[in-house]
Design an enzyme around this catalytic site. Structure first.
Site, PDB file in Angstrom:
ATOM      1  N   VAL A  51       0.834  -1.211   0.000  1.00  0.00           N
ATOM      2  CA  VAL A  51       0.000   0.000   0.000  1.00  0.00           C
ATOM      3  C   VAL A  51       0.863   1.252   0.000  1.00  0.00           C
ATOM      4  CG1 VAL A  51      -1.713   1.331   1.290  1.00  0.00           C
ATOM      5  CG2 VAL A  51      -1.964  -1.141   1.078  1.00  0.00           C
ATOM      6  N   GLY A  52       1.898   1.277   0.830  1.00  0.00           N
ATOM      7  CA  GLY A  52       2.767   2.451   0.908  1.00  0.00           C
ATOM      8  C   GLY A  52       3.482   2.727  -0.398  1.00  0.00           C
ATOM      9  N   ASP A  86      10.358   3.501   6.613  1.00  0.00           N
ATOM     10  CA  ASP A  86       9.999   2.108   6.846  1.00  0.00           C
ATOM     11  C   ASP A  86      10.910   1.546   7.927  1.00  0.00           C
ATOM     12  OD1 ASP A  86       8.242  -0.130   5.308  1.00  0.00           O
ATOM     13  OD2 ASP A  86      10.080  -1.049   6.081  1.00  0.00           O
ATOM     14  N   GLY A 104       1.799  -1.401   8.998  1.00  0.00           N
ATOM     15  CA  GLY A 104       0.976  -2.346   9.748  1.00  0.00           C
ATOM     16  C   GLY A 104       1.016  -3.718   9.135  1.00  0.00           C
ATOM     17  N   SER A 158       4.300   2.700  18.532  1.00  0.00           N
ATOM     18  CA  SER A 158       5.709   3.036  18.296  1.00  0.00           C
ATOM     19  C   SER A 158       5.861   4.152  17.266  1.00  0.00           C
ATOM     20  CB  SER A 158       6.485   1.790  17.835  1.00  0.00           C
ATOM     21  OG  SER A 158       6.060   1.375  16.549  1.00  0.00           O
ATOM     22  N   SER A 206      -3.769   2.462   7.406  1.00  0.00           N
ATOM     23  CA  SER A 206      -3.681   1.077   7.883  1.00  0.00           C
ATOM     24  C   SER A 206      -5.030   0.603   8.421  1.00  0.00           C
ATOM     25  CB  SER A 206      -2.646   0.963   9.003  1.00  0.00           C
ATOM     26  OG  SER A 206      -1.534   1.801   8.795  1.00  0.00           O
ATOM     27  N   ASN A 207      -5.235  -0.703   8.393  1.00  0.00           N
ATOM     28  CA  ASN A 207      -6.487  -1.290   8.888  1.00  0.00           C
ATOM     29  C   ASN A 207      -6.318  -1.934  10.260  1.00  0.00           C
ATOM     30  OD1 ASN A 207      -8.519  -0.794   6.916  1.00  0.00           O
ATOM     31  ND2 ASN A 207      -7.449  -2.185   5.532  1.00  0.00           N
ATOM     32  N   ALA A 265     -15.951   4.256  -3.741  1.00  0.00           N
ATOM     33  CA  ALA A 265     -15.525   4.168  -5.149  1.00  0.00           C
ATOM     34  C   ALA A 265     -15.924   2.823  -5.743  1.00  0.00           C
ATOM     35  CB  ALA A 265     -14.011   4.375  -5.243  1.00  0.00           C
ATOM     36  N   ARG A 266     -15.777   1.762  -4.956  1.00  0.00           N
ATOM     37  CA  ARG A 266     -16.184   0.428  -5.430  1.00  0.00           C
ATOM     38  C   ARG A 266     -17.685   0.389  -5.695  1.00  0.00           C
ATOM     39  NH1 ARG A 266     -12.517  -2.479  -0.766  1.00  0.00           N
ATOM     40  NH2 ARG A 266     -10.652  -2.895  -2.032  1.00  0.00           N
ATOM     41  N   HIS A 282     -15.206   0.692   7.906  1.00  0.00           N
ATOM     42  CA  HIS A 282     -14.540   0.193   6.702  1.00  0.00           C
ATOM     43  C   HIS A 282     -14.288  -1.284   6.964  1.00  0.00           C
ATOM     44  CE1 HIS A 282     -11.871  -0.378   3.360  1.00  0.00           C
ATOM     45  NE2 HIS A 282     -10.802  -0.532   4.123  1.00  0.00           N
TER      46      HIS A 282
END
Length: 317
Positions: free
Chosen positions: A18-19, A39, A83, A105, A123-124, A154-155, A179
């Site tokens: 994702v990043g 990272d 994550g 952190s 992140s989820n 959007a979906r 979500h």
């Protein structure tokens, strides 16, 4: 040392699927002229930065590099994608304890540097992590935005555009709530350029409204699971969603997007972050936008809030 915010600088924390996709999308967007990638594995961030920067000659001038927390002090937007990944047969809520530990952190490191920009949580589970980010950072709530159900919406628009044979940009509809598995398609306020959904459906030859709405909502809710089962992760759609939120901030658009933020009595829901329509501008979230919901949708929204609140109460924040 307090640095002046650079409105054309972004930071991405977390260089996984994702990043990296987000950084690549932002490079192409020309919204920013500087982007720092962070990272836990510095070499991963450095590799992604170098790879993406090689596309700069095709997009527009931009400085892209790997860095540390000191490098994000003057960024206008810090995007947190770090994550654990959602695995096949795992819900977003299953990730909560792993990712809250990671946020404990990350977020204090951002806060201690007197960061004054927008914190965008991706992140989820995004609703709970948005709530956690507000508590861990001490930032004003308007400056902490969760990507929420921008992608789910959007979906939904994409599915409706295929069903109705109409441009998705002419469809006005929202997925609201979590979500995740308890999300709600707000059908009662859906319209196509001002025309009520059922009227437009009949104009296009569709009359089995209840069944069609049920199928489309289920497909939208389960689309991430389908993609994850086939390619292990979803990242292009969310990267485009992040770009859209960044556009609203950088251009001070005052656009309405279903982002995640803490509720304060809206729809009778308090002290939990949910994904609901809000006006987004240069200062972050300006205000929630009330949309009309029928009784069944309101009940589902309250159930969604209860699901998230139950998890949040288990957290030590």
């Amino acid at each position: 040392m307090i640095k002046t915010i650079n409105p054309r600088k972004a930071a991405v924390i977390g260089c996984g699927f994702v990043g990296a996709a987000t950084a690549f999308t932002l490079m192409q967007s020309r919204l920013f002229t500087e982007m720092v990638l962070l990272d836990a594995n510095y070499d991963k961030a450095d590799g992604e930065a170098k790879d993406i920067s090689h596309g700069v000659p095709f997009a527009g001038q931009m400085k892209i590099y790997a860095g540390g927390y000191d490098d994000l002090m003057d960024a206008s937007i810090v995007i947190v994608t770090a994550g654990a990944n959602q695995k096949p047969n795992e819900t977003r809520l299953d990730l909560v304890h792993k990712n809250v530990a990671i946020y404990k952190s990350i977020i204090p490191e951002i806060a201690k540097r007197n960061f004054k920009g927008i914190l965008l949580i991706v992140s989820n589970p995004v609703d709970i992590l948005t709530y956690a980010a507000v508590k861990l950072s001490g930032f004003p709530e308007k400056r902490v935005i969760g990507s929420g159900t921008v992608l789910d919406t959007a979906r939904l628009k994409y599915a409706l555009s295929k069903h109705l044979g109409v441009d998705s940009r002419s469809i006005h509809s929202f997925i609201i709530g979590e979500h995740g598995d308890s999300e709600i398609a707000a059908w009662s306020s859906t319209n196509i350029s001002g025309i009520p959904l059922n009227d437009f459906c009949e104009m296009r030859g569709h009359f089995n409204h209840e069944e069609a709405m049920r199928e489309i909502a289920e497909d939208v809710k389960n689309s991430a699971y389908d993609i994850i089962s086939k390619k292990q992760a979803t990242y292009y759609g969310i990267a485009m969603s992040v770009k859209r939120i960044c556009e609203c901030v950088v251009r001070d658009e005052k656009s309405i997007l279903p982002v995640s933020s803490i509720m304060h009595g809206n729809y009778g829901i308090k002290e939990i972050a949910l994904s609901m329509p809000a006006i987004i501008g240069a200062d972050g979230i300006e205000t929630h936008v009330p949309i009309s919901l029928n009784e069944k949708e309101m009940e589902k929204l309250h159930n969604s809030a209860k699901t998230i609140r139950k998890i949040a109460e288990e957290l030590d924040l």
